[in-house]
Design an enzyme around this catalytic site. Structure first.
Site, short mmCIF file in Angstrom:
data_model
loop_
_atom_site.label_atom_id
_atom_site.label_comp_id
_atom_site.label_asym_id
_atom_site.label_seq_id
_atom_site.Cartn_x
_atom_site.Cartn_y
_atom_site.Cartn_z
CG ASP A 90 -8.98 -4.56 -19.76
OD1 ASP A 90 -9.36 -4.11 -18.65
OD2 ASP A 90 -9.74 -4.70 -20.72
CE1 TYR A 92 -7.93 2.68 -14.26
CE2 TYR A 92 -5.77 3.55 -14.83
CZ TYR A 92 -6.66 3.09 -13.88
OH TYR A 92 -6.29 3.03 -12.56
CG PHE A 103 -3.94 -0.50 -10.43
CD1 PHE A 103 -5.32 -0.61 -10.29
CD2 PHE A 103 -3.17 -1.64 -10.33
CE1 PHE A 103 -5.92 -1.84 -10.05
CE2 PHE A 103 -3.76 -2.88 -10.09
CZ PHE A 103 -5.13 -2.98 -9.94
CG HIS A 217 -9.91 -5.11 -8.46
ND1 HIS A 217 -10.25 -3.81 -8.76
CD2 HIS A 217 -8.97 -5.48 -9.38
CE1 HIS A 217 -9.55 -3.41 -9.80
NE2 HIS A 217 -8.76 -4.39 -10.20
#
Length: 256
Positions: A90, A92, A103, A217
């Protein structure tokens, strides 16, 4: 300098709750590219429910991120132009960071989020490109890299706070639509999916045979357990070339 554009033009002085409420009733073609609008017809109710929830949150005084004009930014890139899918979680939850692309952050954000810093570290290790001081990844998006979060809004300071409000159905529909694309002769359109972490890997059944790259991740909590050394950037380009597509030019501008 990159200028962030949106299909849905919302003044920066607009009240967020009103802007979100307006989006919740706007035609899909005002919100996303036309071919995405068609793909989202089966989940239109979920999309509108998610926007209504975000509107109610804003009305209650919660700062919803990213700003309304960027919530559906990933779907400005037409569906038929996408050749790489990178799944995030989701947005930031830090105000000023989320820009509607997984990202990525605003070109002005300092310091970079640690997950993005780790992505840059692997980019340099994999294909020899130096890390940038900015986090504007729009140059990737412009080449058909869909930087898609699983959930498209979040409350300020509250990671995961908008899960289960409809976005998952929308982004699942996006993944299925990408995997279902066919050329005029019935072949698959070129696509490589990059799934970092278990949450992203949960979408694997929807990809219907699409070439997939998986690893841990890039979060500081997991990057050392398989993300570093996974060489996703060179592997993506190899898989694209094998499908007859142009590789991605991963180098980002030195100054955004």
């Amino acid at each position: 300098m990159h200028r962030e554009e949106t299909l849905f033009d919302i003044s920066t002085t607009s009240d967020d709750a009103q802007a979100l409420a307006t989006m919740a009733t706007a035609p899909l073609t005002d919100l996303v590219a036309n071919d995405w609008a068609e793909a989202f017809l089966p989940v239109e109710g979920d999309l509108r429910r998610a926007l209504e929830f975000a509107s109610h949150q804003a009305l209650a005084g919660v700062q919803v991120l990213p700003e309304p004009a960027n919530i559906l930014r990933a779907f400005q890139q037409p569906l038929h132009q996408v050749k790489v899918l990178i799944i995030g979680q989701d947005p930031y939850p830090t105000p000023g960071h989320a820009v509607g692309l997984s990202f990525a952050v605003s070109a002005r954000t300092r310091p970079l989020p640690r997950s993005l810093a780790n992505i840059y570290r692997e980019l340099e290790s994999d294909v020899g490109l130096p890390a940038r001081v900015h986090g504007d990844l729009s140059a990737w998006a412009d080449q058909g890299v869909l930087l898609l979060n699983r959930v498209l809004t979040v409350g300020s300071g509250a990671a995961g706070s908008h899960k289960g409000r409809g976005w998952e159905a929308v982004t699942a529909a996006a993944v299925k639509a990408l995997a279902a694309r066919r050329t005029a002769d019935g072949g698959r359109m070129p696509l490589v999916a990059v799934l970092w972490g278990k949450e992203a890997e949960s979408l694997l059944p929807l990809l219907d045979g699409t070439p997939v790259i998986t690893s841990a991740h890039p979060s500081p909590l997991s990057a050392a357990r398989g993300f570093f050394g996974s060489k996703p950037f060179s592997r993506v380009n190899q898989l694209l070339v094998e499908q007859g597509a142009e590789p991605v030019m991963w180098e980002l501008p030195a100054v955004a």
